[in-house]
Write a protein that holds these residues in place. Structure first.
Motif, PDB file in Angstrom:
ATOM      1  N   LEU A 169       0.571  -1.532  -0.078  1.00 33.29           N
ATOM      2  CA  LEU A 169       0.139  -0.053  -0.619  1.00 33.29           C
ATOM      3  C   LEU A 169       0.669   1.493   0.200  1.00 33.29           C
ATOM      4  CD1 LEU A 169      -2.012  -2.029   1.320  1.00 33.29           C
ATOM      5  CD2 LEU A 169      -2.805  -0.148   3.029  1.00 33.29           C
ATOM      6  N   GLY A 170       0.063   2.680  -0.076  1.00 34.84           N
ATOM      7  CA  GLY A 170       0.460   3.106   0.109  1.00 34.84           C
ATOM      8  C   GLY A 170       1.839   4.670  -1.637  1.00 34.84           C
ATOM      9  N   GLY A 171       2.235   5.541  -1.164  1.00 35.90           N
ATOM     10  CA  GLY A 171       3.029   6.009  -2.500  1.00 35.90           C
ATOM     11  C   GLY A 171       4.155   5.517  -2.857  1.00 35.90           C
TER      12      GLY A 171
ATOM     13  N   LEU B  95      17.556   4.308 -10.186  1.00 36.50           N
ATOM     14  CA  LEU B  95      17.725   6.237  -8.977  1.00 36.50           C
ATOM     15  C   LEU B  95      18.361   5.937  -8.494  1.00 36.50           C
ATOM     16  CD1 LEU B  95      14.162   4.937  -8.327  1.00 36.50           C
ATOM     17  CD2 LEU B  95      14.956   6.725  -9.889  1.00 36.50           C
ATOM     18  N   GLU B  96      19.419   5.446  -8.113  1.00 39.43           N
ATOM     19  CA  GLU B  96      19.906   5.706  -6.538  1.00 39.43           C
ATOM     20  C   GLU B  96      21.526   6.404  -7.515  1.00 39.43           C
ATOM     21  OE1 GLU B  96      20.553   2.307  -3.965  1.00 39.43           O
ATOM     22  OE2 GLU B  96      21.591   2.284  -5.359  1.00 39.43           O
ATOM     23  N   GLN B  97      21.344   5.845  -9.194  1.00 40.76           N
ATOM     24  CA  GLN B  97      22.699   6.949  -9.467  1.00 40.76           C
ATOM     25  C   GLN B  97      22.218   8.235  -9.689  1.00 40.76           C
ATOM     26  OE1 GLN B  97      25.576   4.152  -9.637  1.00 40.76           O
ATOM     27  NE2 GLN B  97      24.082   3.271  -9.357  1.00 40.76           N
ATOM     28  N   LEU B  98      20.902   8.350 -10.253  1.00 38.88           N
ATOM     29  CA  LEU B  98      20.546   9.242 -10.651  1.00 38.88           C
ATOM     30  C   LEU B  98      20.383  10.841  -9.465  1.00 38.88           C
ATOM     31  CD1 LEU B  98      17.825   8.543 -12.976  1.00 38.88           C
ATOM     32  CD2 LEU B  98      20.112   8.999 -13.719  1.00 38.88           C
ATOM     33  N   PRO B  99      21.029  12.190  -9.515  1.00 39.67           N
ATOM     34  CA  PRO B  99      20.586  13.509  -8.634  1.00 39.67           C
ATOM     35  C   PRO B  99      18.870  13.681  -9.249  1.00 39.67           C
ATOM     36  CG  PRO B  99      21.697  14.482 -11.288  1.00 39.67           C
ATOM     37  CD  PRO B  99      21.192  13.149 -11.348  1.00 39.67           C
ATOM     38  N   LEU B 100      18.136  14.236  -7.771  1.00 37.23           N
ATOM     39  CA  LEU B 100      17.093  14.338  -8.417  1.00 37.23           C
ATOM     40  C   LEU B 100      16.637  15.500  -9.023  1.00 37.23           C
ATOM     41  CD1 LEU B 100      14.384  15.060  -5.900  1.00 37.23           C
ATOM     42  CD2 LEU B 100      15.452  17.288  -5.095  1.00 37.23           C
ATOM     43  N   SER B 101      16.906  16.045  -9.723  1.00 38.63           N
ATOM     44  CA  SER B 101      16.883  17.667 -11.155  1.00 38.63           C
ATOM     45  C   SER B 101      16.932  15.886 -12.289  1.00 38.63           C
ATOM     46  CB  SER B 101      17.589  17.541 -11.374  1.00 38.63           C
ATOM     47  OG  SER B 101      18.933  16.692 -11.763  1.00 38.63           O
ATOM     48  N   ARG B 102      17.467  14.557 -12.202  1.00 38.72           N
ATOM     49  CA  ARG B 102      17.179  14.258 -13.486  1.00 38.72           C
ATOM     50  C   ARG B 102      15.818  12.765 -12.794  1.00 38.72           C
ATOM     51  NH1 ARG B 102      22.013  11.284 -15.961  1.00 38.72           N
ATOM     52  NH2 ARG B 102      20.532  10.033 -16.670  1.00 38.72           N
ATOM     53  N   ARG B 103      16.229  12.385 -11.803  1.00 38.95           N
ATOM     54  CA  ARG B 103      14.820  11.667 -10.907  1.00 38.95           C
ATOM     55  C   ARG B 103      13.431  11.820 -10.939  1.00 38.95           C
ATOM     56  NH1 ARG B 103      17.891  11.271  -6.832  1.00 38.95           N
ATOM     57  NH2 ARG B 103      16.462  12.241  -4.777  1.00 38.95           N
ATOM     58  N   GLU B 104      13.355  13.382 -11.078  1.00 37.86           N
ATOM     59  CA  GLU B 104      11.676  14.131 -11.310  1.00 37.86           C
ATOM     60  C   GLU B 104      11.635  13.582 -12.982  1.00 37.86           C
ATOM     61  OE1 GLU B 104      11.954  17.542  -8.034  1.00 37.86           O
ATOM     62  OE2 GLU B 104      12.551  17.906 -10.553  1.00 37.86           O
ATOM     63  N   LYS B 105      12.424  13.081 -13.462  1.00 42.68           N
ATOM     64  CA  LYS B 105      12.413  12.511 -15.151  1.00 42.68           C
ATOM     65  C   LYS B 105      12.202  11.506 -15.278  1.00 42.68           C
ATOM     66  CE  LYS B 105      14.038  16.987 -16.730  1.00 42.68           C
ATOM     67  NZ  LYS B 105      14.563  17.641 -15.764  1.00 42.68           N
ATOM     68  N   VAL B 106      12.499  10.565 -14.540  1.00 45.46           N
ATOM     69  CA  VAL B 106      11.913   9.001 -14.718  1.00 45.46           C
ATOM     70  C   VAL B 106      10.145   9.145 -14.699  1.00 45.46           C
ATOM     71  CG1 VAL B 106      11.994   6.789 -13.874  1.00 45.46           C
ATOM     72  CG2 VAL B 106      13.957   8.645 -13.091  1.00 45.46           C
TER      73      VAL B 106
ATOM     74  N   GLY C  50       6.962   7.655 -14.665  1.00 48.98           N
ATOM     75  CA  GLY C  50       6.307   7.438 -13.693  1.00 48.98           C
ATOM     76  C   GLY C  50       6.181   7.589 -12.472  1.00 48.98           C
ATOM     77  N   LEU C  51       7.658   8.457 -12.210  1.00 52.73           N
ATOM     78  CA  LEU C  51       8.305   9.060 -10.717  1.00 52.73           C
ATOM     79  C   LEU C  51       7.273  10.552 -11.328  1.00 52.73           C
ATOM     80  CD1 LEU C  51       9.780   8.220  -8.132  1.00 52.73           C
ATOM     81  CD2 LEU C  51      11.607   8.814  -9.161  1.00 52.73           C
ATOM     82  N   SER C  52       6.683  10.928 -10.150  1.00 48.98           N
ATOM     83  CA  SER C  52       5.540  12.556  -9.981  1.00 48.98           C
ATOM     84  C   SER C  52       6.890  13.009  -9.231  1.00 48.98           C
ATOM     85  CB  SER C  52       4.976  12.125  -9.421  1.00 48.98           C
ATOM     86  OG  SER C  52       4.953  11.475  -8.048  1.00 48.98           O
ATOM     87  N   SER C  53       7.095  13.788  -9.413  1.00 50.84           N
ATOM     88  CA  SER C  53       7.851  14.759  -8.508  1.00 50.84           C
ATOM     89  C   SER C  53       8.102  15.103  -7.117  1.00 50.84           C
ATOM     90  CB  SER C  53       7.946  16.470  -9.739  1.00 50.84           C
ATOM     91  OG  SER C  53       6.954  16.664  -9.757  1.00 50.84           O
ATOM     92  N   ASP C  54       7.279  15.141  -6.951  1.00 53.69           N
ATOM     93  CA  ASP C  54       6.725  15.117  -5.130  1.00 53.69           C
ATOM     94  C   ASP C  54       7.016  13.800  -4.559  1.00 53.69           C
ATOM     95  OD1 ASP C  54       4.168  13.508  -5.840  1.00 53.69           O
ATOM     96  OD2 ASP C  54       3.630  15.435  -4.376  1.00 53.69           O
TER      97      ASP C  54
ATOM     98  N   ALA D 288       9.727  11.933  -5.728  1.00 51.90           N
ATOM     99  CA  ALA D 288      11.427  11.807  -6.960  1.00 51.90           C
ATOM    100  C   ALA D 288      12.287  11.832  -5.717  1.00 51.90           C
ATOM    101  CB  ALA D 288      12.042  12.963  -7.847  1.00 51.90           C
ATOM    102  N   ASP D 289      11.921  12.795  -3.962  1.00 51.21           N
ATOM    103  CA  ASP D 289      13.159  12.969  -3.619  1.00 51.21           C
ATOM    104  C   ASP D 289      12.633  12.082  -2.007  1.00 51.21           C
ATOM    105  OD1 ASP D 289      10.558  14.040  -2.787  1.00 51.21           O
ATOM    106  OD2 ASP D 289      11.419  15.118  -1.656  1.00 51.21           O
ATOM    107  N   VAL D 290      11.613  11.540  -2.119  1.00 49.64           N
ATOM    108  CA  VAL D 290      11.826  10.297  -0.908  1.00 49.64           C
ATOM    109  C   VAL D 290      12.027   8.708  -1.238  1.00 49.64           C
ATOM    110  CG1 VAL D 290      10.950  11.851   0.951  1.00 49.64           C
ATOM    111  CG2 VAL D 290       9.461  10.141  -0.633  1.00 49.64           C
ATOM    112  N   ILE D 291      11.972   8.782  -3.126  1.00 48.11           N
ATOM    113  CA  ILE D 291      11.388   7.316  -2.976  1.00 48.11           C
ATOM    114  C   ILE D 291      12.917   5.941  -3.256  1.00 48.11           C
ATOM    115  CG2 ILE D 291      12.841   7.467  -5.533  1.00 48.11           C
ATOM    116  CD1 ILE D 291       9.726   5.448  -4.651  1.00 48.11           C
ATOM    117  N   ILE D 292      14.021   6.593  -2.933  1.00 44.82           N
ATOM    118  CA  ILE D 292      15.431   5.819  -2.428  1.00 44.82           C
ATOM    119  C   ILE D 292      14.959   5.493  -1.393  1.00 44.82           C
ATOM    120  CG2 ILE D 292      17.838   5.484  -2.719  1.00 44.82           C
ATOM    121  CD1 ILE D 292      17.923   7.626  -4.962  1.00 44.82           C
ATOM    122  N   GLY D 293      15.006   6.484  -0.266  1.00 41.41           N
ATOM    123  CA  GLY D 293      14.453   5.378   1.247  1.00 41.41           C
ATOM    124  C   GLY D 293      13.282   4.910   1.369  1.00 41.41           C
ATOM    125  N   GLY D 294      12.433   4.509   0.944  1.00 45.70           N
ATOM    126  CA  GLY D 294      10.880   4.213   0.526  1.00 45.70           C
ATOM    127  C   GLY D 294      11.542   2.611   0.371  1.00 45.70           C
TER     128      GLY D 294
END
Lengths: 537, 537
Positions: free
Chosen positions: B207-209, B246-257, B259-263, B265-271
């Motif tokens: 469940l969850g984001g 995702l681990e290789q990418l800086p936030l600015s490029r993660r945001e463009k993946v 399926g990955l929404s910009s809000d 992109a910052d916390v996706i790696i931890g989760g």
């Protein structure tokens, strides 16, 4: 819907039944239909006698029609017959058998009545002021001249697709000599109608299978992006190109032409020849397809009986109201979004330079933007798009329907694109969709809570900033917040910053003048009636 | 729908409101929602104190939520808060301010309660007997072990995506040393739950984001043909590949993946790290996404209050009934087509060799085949297809939904194809769709008049011929005619000739045993209730 009616149209080639549920004067929906090619006129020949086998299979089908009507619990059956029965020397015998063996009283329509009902179907579903309505049937060709929406003249000629084919085309593929003979025959017949050449003008509207089939073939050749025939326009040049190609092919290969159904492939050439000759003689370069016709004309007569006219007052307003009723739109919200959006459109003319066409598209889309909620709240913008694209929406052009569908699709989020409509919409239309979506989106979020708390909007464009002042009648901080959150499309599209401010308003009524989606007549009585009916549901 | 409820879920990262209209125990529909990333937990740090600015913006949002509830005329608001408020040392102050400034009584859920409502959302919308339900939120990770559909164990750990990111990831892109530290921390935390390793088994439900986002990225990579997350299964291998990238990418490029929404992109790696460690420790190779969760769990508690349980008895039967209710299906007709189709399926096993999976698909599609009539009679098969593809249909797999949608699409005509579902359906599925469509089409035309005049069917396959004997209770010549006209698909697909015969039947009741679309419990009481409600509409 309070009533149900079955309409039977017994043609020379095909016989059809439609069953409509309706609320008189307000809304209707097709709930069942049956169509079968019984070819009643088969073998009639010059003697004009209905033959035993075609009669027997027709009576069997009429029994099926009657049973389906009964199963649907209809109130009324209107059963009509056209050319084949009209011309038959043994008409009385056939009508008697239909009464006894199928329990139906067939009304035999005269050629003029046939033309007149076809006209009713057309004029109630397309925005025609002047022009010519033609219906190429199996046995006959009906013509109705329209002047100021009224039927000015009618004619009926024995130029039906089946009749012409059976009489003149004896080879497969047809020989040139047969076709030339046929051409001459058609020209002579058409020449007998003196009013045909003199000042037809306006729009040529084509009803019936031949017209629809030609449009389908044309759409297939052009990879047309919409699956919609009603309102489609096909040029004489295209029709002649199609005819030229079909004339070279034997039946077995004609049947495989994309858009041409196998039960049309044999008679298409006769019908198309009649059409092209007519277009030349009457001076039309294109024809607009009408998906409604005789059956719908017969229906409108019943549907509008109590209103003292057989004409829907405003075709476009009626189409919108019908859809609003079917999908139970939240009327106060939809109308308010419509009002806010159109009001901003009017005030910001200097920013977009659009005219009545775009205003009407915006207005229609605003009314329908939420109909997709009836499918699912998630992605309801996408569902509204689907529903608008698949709705009847009489009176709107394909381009208008595609634009309204796109506005609904982008009313909450996303960057508008017209890519799905290549061949119908242009890059200039993408600009239209962006600007109109920006206005609709803003109106939607300024009415986020659906309570009309922001009663009206004043817009002031100054330099690089647009100021919006919302007159409120309560706490509109949610709307303010929502509009702020969703102003990006507006800012990007108009290259302006946006500043929204609220002003509490004293108790006076601020609702602006009603907005007519069609603009031709006062649609308010219809709107009120629909709103009342939705609330009663 | 007779009631309306608003459910608020105030998370550490995102806050959401859903508004449901419902008829207790029978049907519900989401009618509005609002979601905003207010990040209440921002800056809480090790001191666990809610900061002024996050509190202020949260209270502003809660006011917006309350206003939207009021505008929608809801009966009840259930407002809950999770991890951030639960852990805050200044919780009392915050609750007090929410009460005074937003007029809402917030219920602070314990970790176990949170896990338990998440479990309710999942178990009422997916067919889970045993397994593990996890919800990676912003602040915490909730776990619920499911045994025989019951909640056997719960746990709550401080492993939310925002919390892990804020605490451990200080570089962009993250440094390996940070990630290794984070890994070890997560492992240690998970290690504290002794029941996690021992015999989890069954299905892992996410469940969850974080879970939804990973599924979206996976679907984008695979060009998945459905726009649907609920019920989607993603493998651990895919998740680890996505994480690695995702681990290789800086936030600015993660945001463009894709399926990955910009809000997110910052916390996706931890989760995602928390998720992969958990899957390893608990021994799951894949995870199935649940689009429902805490909010829906809270809703089900209200929705099922009078039934003495918080569990929908049969998820699939409920989903079908809910849809039938929303689209006002013609219940006697739909059920009869279902009965005829499944009865032929059962009798013709020797011809198709299918099992319970196909039987259930046929049965569900038969019930829903006409829902598209609510959009337009013309092309209603196409509209049924669209509605089924876009409906919730809890409990059915994506493959089942695609197959049911296709059966509805081809229930009247056309040659079945699965081309639109490459990547989900196979060539073997095309064979399935053809055979099942042939049966459904036959059942539909044997019930052409919608009067159940053909009460039951006996099938006898002998050599190259299938004999159908229809037991009738009246004149069924229309049905006989319609079935004959539409038997081609049956003949071609089964390579058999088809001979239909009717037998008048004395007055005794011939209705066969009821057919359960799901088969797990007796759904008849639910069916009867829905039918009754449709008739009252």
């Amino acid at each position: 819907m309070t009533r149900k009616i079955g309409i039977i149209d017994l043609g020379s080639n095909t016989s059809r039944l439609i069953i409509m549920a309706y609320t008189p004067g307000v809304a209707f929906q097709l709930i069942d239909q049956l169509r079968e090619r019984v070819r009643l006129s088969e073998g009639m020949g010059a003697e004009n006698i209905l033959r035993p086998e075609p009669m027997a299979r027709t009576i069997r089908l009429l029994n099926v029609f009657r049973m389906l009507c009964e199963a649907n619990g209809i109130d009324t059956i209107v059963a009509t017959a056209t050319s084949a029965v009209r011309d038959a020397r043994n008409q009385a015998e056939f009508l008697d058998r239909v009464q006894k063996e199928a329990g139906l009283s067939l009304r035999v329509l005269s050629g003029d009545e046939e033309a007149s009902y076809g006209y009713l179907g057309a004029v109630n579903s397309l925005p025609i002021q002047n022009g010519l309505v033609i219906d190429i049937g199996g046995g006959s060709l009906e013509l109705g001249r329209v002047q100021d929406r009224q039927l000015a003249q009618t004619a009926s000629l024995p130029l039906g697709a089946v009749r012409l084919t059976e009489t003149f085309i004896r080879n497969d593929p047809p020989k040139r000599v047969d076709l030339r003979m046929l051409d001459r025959y058609i020209d002579a017949m058409l020449g007998s109608i003196d009013w045909l050449k003199s000042g037809s003008g306006g729009t040529l509207i084509g009803l019936g299978g031949t017209a629809r089939t030609l449009a389908k073939i044309d759409q297939a050749r052009r990879h047309y992006p919409l699956d919609r025939l009603h309102g489609y326009t096909v040029s004489l040049t295209s029709i002649e190109n199609i005819l030229h190609d079909l004339e070279q092919l034997p039946l077995s290969r004609r049947e495989k032409v994309p858009g041409l159904s196998s039960d049309r492939a044999d008679v298409i050439i006769g019908g198309t020849l009649a059409l092209t000759r007519l277009m030349h003689q009457a001076g039309y370069h294109e024809m607009t397809i009408c998906g409604q016709g005789l059956r719908e004309g017969l229906f409108y007569e019943q549907f509008l009986k109590d209103s003292g006219t057989a004409l829907v007052p405003d075709v476009r307003a009626f189409g919108l109201a019908n859809l609003a009723y079917l999908y139970n739109i939240h009327w106060p919200h939809a109308r308010h979004v419509q009002q806010l959006a159109v009001s901003m459109f009017d005030q910001l003319k200097a920013l977009h330079h659009f005219g009545p066409f775009e205003r009407s598209v915006l207005s229609g889309a605003a009314l329908l933007h939420d109909i997709g909620v009836s499918i699912d709240f998630y992605d309801h913008d996408q569902h509204s798009y689907y529903l608008i694209l698949n709705a009847e929406l009489p009176g709107f052009s394909h381009r208008e329907i595609a634009l309204m569908a796109l506005l609904a699709k982008y009313h909450r989020h996303g960057t508008p694109s017209v890519d799905a409509f290549r061949g119908l919409l242009t890059q200039a239309d993408e600009n239209r969709v962006r600007k109109l979506s920006a206005l609709l989106r803003l109106a939607e979020y300024l009415e986020r809570g659906r309570t009309q708390v922001i009663q009206s909007i004043t817009c002031r464009a100054r330099g690089k900033v647009v100021n919006l002042i919302g007159r409120t009648r309560g706490d509109a901080s949610m709307e303010m917040w929502a509009a702020d959150q969703n102003a990006d499309l507006f800012k990007q599209t108009f290259h302006r910053d946006l500043v929204i401010r609220l002003e509490a308003q004293a108790d006076r009524d601020l609702s602006s003048t009603p907005i007519e989606p069609a603009g031709s007549v006062d649609a308010e009585p219809l709107w009120s009636r629909v709103r009342e009916l939705i609330e009663q549901k």
